[in-house]
Enzyme design. Sequence first.
Site, PDB file in Angstrom:
ATOM      1  CG  ASN A  22      32.851   4.104  14.650  1.00 32.53           C
ATOM      2  OD1 ASN A  22      32.292   4.682  13.727  1.00 32.53           O
ATOM      3  ND2 ASN A  22      32.658   2.825  14.883  1.00 32.53           N
ATOM      4  CG  HIS A  25      26.981   7.295  13.378  1.00 26.45           C
ATOM      5  ND1 HIS A  25      26.016   6.617  12.664  1.00 26.45           N
ATOM      6  CD2 HIS A  25      27.359   6.478  14.382  1.00 26.45           C
ATOM      7  CE1 HIS A  25      25.797   5.441  13.241  1.00 26.45           C
ATOM      8  NE2 HIS A  25      26.602   5.328  14.286  1.00 26.45           N
ATOM      9  CG  HIS A  58      30.529  -1.786  11.152  1.00 22.79           C
ATOM     10  ND1 HIS A  58      29.564  -2.055  12.103  1.00 22.79           N
ATOM     11  CD2 HIS A  58      30.560  -2.873  10.348  1.00 22.79           C
ATOM     12  CE1 HIS A  58      29.041  -3.256  11.868  1.00 22.79           C
ATOM     13  NE2 HIS A  58      29.617  -3.765  10.799  1.00 22.79           N
ATOM     14  NE  ARG A  60      25.156  -2.127  10.014  1.00 17.74           N
ATOM     15  CZ  ARG A  60      25.025  -2.522  11.290  1.00 17.74           C
ATOM     16  NH1 ARG A  60      25.711  -1.930  12.238  1.00 17.74           N
ATOM     17  NH2 ARG A  60      24.203  -3.491  11.602  1.00 17.74           N
ATOM     18  NE  ARG A  64      22.480   0.154   8.774  1.00 15.16           N
ATOM     19  CZ  ARG A  64      22.060  -0.504   9.858  1.00 15.16           C
ATOM     20  NH1 ARG A  64      22.171   0.044  11.051  1.00 15.16           N
ATOM     21  NH2 ARG A  64      21.523  -1.692   9.761  1.00 15.16           N
ATOM     22  CD  GLU A  85      33.420  -1.461  14.531  1.00 12.48           C
ATOM     23  OE1 GLU A  85      32.222  -1.710  14.300  1.00 12.48           O
ATOM     24  OE2 GLU A  85      33.789  -0.579  15.298  1.00 12.48           O
ATOM     25  CB  THR A 116      27.343  -3.483  16.774  1.00 11.15           C
ATOM     26  OG1 THR A 116      27.750  -2.958  15.516  1.00 11.15           O
ATOM     27  CG2 THR A 116      27.808  -4.916  16.890  1.00 11.15           C
ATOM     28  CD  GLU A 166      35.849  -2.311  20.404  1.00  4.43           C
ATOM     29  OE1 GLU A 166      36.699  -2.370  19.476  1.00  4.43           O
ATOM     30  OE2 GLU A 166      34.950  -1.459  20.451  1.00  4.43           O
ATOM     31  CG  HIS A 209      28.023  -0.065  21.427  1.00  6.46           C
ATOM     32  ND1 HIS A 209      27.966  -0.241  20.063  1.00  6.46           N
ATOM     33  CD2 HIS A 209      26.770   0.266  21.809  1.00  6.46           C
ATOM     34  CE1 HIS A 209      26.723  -0.057  19.655  1.00  6.46           C
ATOM     35  NE2 HIS A 209      25.983   0.261  20.686  1.00  6.46           N
TER      36      HIS A 209
HETATM   37  N1  PXP Z   1      33.337  -0.556  18.817  1.00  9.90           N
HETATM   38  C1  PXP Z   1      32.615  -1.387  18.033  1.00  9.90           C
HETATM   39  C2  PXP Z   1      33.160  -2.764  17.792  1.00  9.90           C
HETATM   40  C3  PXP Z   1      31.415  -0.955  17.445  1.00  9.90           C
HETATM   41  O1  PXP Z   1      30.712  -1.804  16.660  1.00  9.90           O
HETATM   42  C4  PXP Z   1      30.988   0.362  17.663  1.00  9.90           C
HETATM   43  C5  PXP Z   1      29.714   0.850  17.046  1.00  9.90           C
HETATM   44  O2  PXP Z   1      29.706   0.714  15.689  1.00  9.90           O
HETATM   45  C6  PXP Z   1      31.785   1.197  18.452  1.00  9.90           C
HETATM   46  C7  PXP Z   1      32.941   0.707  19.039  1.00  9.90           C
HETATM   47  C8  PXP Z   1      31.433   2.628  18.682  1.00  9.90           C
HETATM   48  O3  PXP Z   1      30.227   2.729  19.358  1.00  9.90           O
HETATM   49  P1  PXP Z   1      29.554   4.148  19.500  1.00  9.90           P
HETATM   50  O4  PXP Z   1      29.261   4.633  18.120  1.00  9.90           O
HETATM   51  O5  PXP Z   1      28.318   3.874  20.291  1.00  9.90           O
HETATM   52  O6  PXP Z   1      30.528   5.034  20.218  1.00  9.90           O
END
Ligand code: PXP
Length: 263
Positions: A22, A25, A58, A60, A64, A85, A116, A166, A209
Site C-alpha cells: 500500500n 503514505h 486508497h 479517500r 489527503r 480501496e 481505516t 480482507e 492493517h
Molecule cells: N488494507 C486495507 C483495506 C486498508 O484500508 C489499509 C490501510 O489503509 C491497509 C490494508 C494497510 O494498512 P497499514 O497501512 O496499516 O499497513
Amino acid sequence: MSPHKSVTDKKLDASRCRLGVNVDHVATLRNARNGDHPDPVRAAQLAAAAGADSITAHLREDRRHIRDDDMYRLNTEVGLPLNFEMAATEEMLKIALDVHPYAVCLVPEKRSEQTTEGGLNVADHKQELIYYVDKLTAAGIRVSLFIDPEIQQVEAARDLGVPVVELHAGAYHEAVHKTQPDLIHQELQKIIASACKGNEIGLEIHAGHGLTFDNVQPVAMVPEVRELNIGHFLVGEAIVMGLDKSVREMRRLIDDARTGTLV
Ligand code: PXP
C-alpha cells in the site's frame, strides 16, 4: 479494452501468501509539500521490483494522500494488479469504473479518522453495498470487502456474492503493540476462525492493517490467508532503512561541489 489488460490477465500467484504493498503514505509525504516527490508510482515500481505481488492505494474522499491521477498511473505504469480501496460512494464508483483496476476493496471511511479504523459492517448494510458490488462486478472488477474478523461479517460478505474478504488486523496489531499475550491470542484466533470460515464457504481471504516485521508471521502462517496488504509500516521502514543511503548521497554531492566535481 483497458490499456492494462495484460496485467489484469496475469494470474496472481496462488502458491504462496501474496504481498500487496500500500503506497498511500508515500503520497502523504509528497502532499506535505504539494509537489511531486516522493512519487507513489515510483515507489510502487520499486515495490514491484522487490517482490510485491500487487499494489494497493486508497483514494479517500478528502484526497489527503492518493489523488485521482495517481490511481490512473498506478494502474498503467507499474505492471502489477492494482487493488483500488474506496468508500462505497457514487463519486468513487464513477472513478473506479473509469480507472478499471484489477480489484476494488470497499472500505468504511470517516473524514475525522486517521486511518481505516475498523471493517465494514456488511451484516447491517447489505442493501447499500449490493449496489456497488454489482456495478463493479459487472465491469469485471474483482470486489473485496474490508471486514472485522467476525464470522457474522464473513457470512454477510458471502451473501453479497463477493469473491474476497480482507480481514482487518488492527485489533491484533494493537494487542501486539500493548504486549498483552491473552489479547494477542484472542485476536489471532478471531483472524484464524474467520479465515477458516471464509475459506470453507468459498471466499478468498486477505488480511491487512497494522502489520509489521514483528507481527506479520503469525498471520502469514495461516494457510487460508492468501494475501496481506501492508502500507504504513513499510513506508516508515523505507525511511529508516533508506535514510543512510540518501544522506550519504547528499554528503557526496555537497563534497563534490566543493572539489569541482559537478554532476
Ligand atoms: N488494507 C486495507 C483495506 C486498508 O484500508 C489499509 C490501510 O489503509 C491497509 C490494508 C494497510 O494498512 P497499514 O497501512 O496499516 O499497513
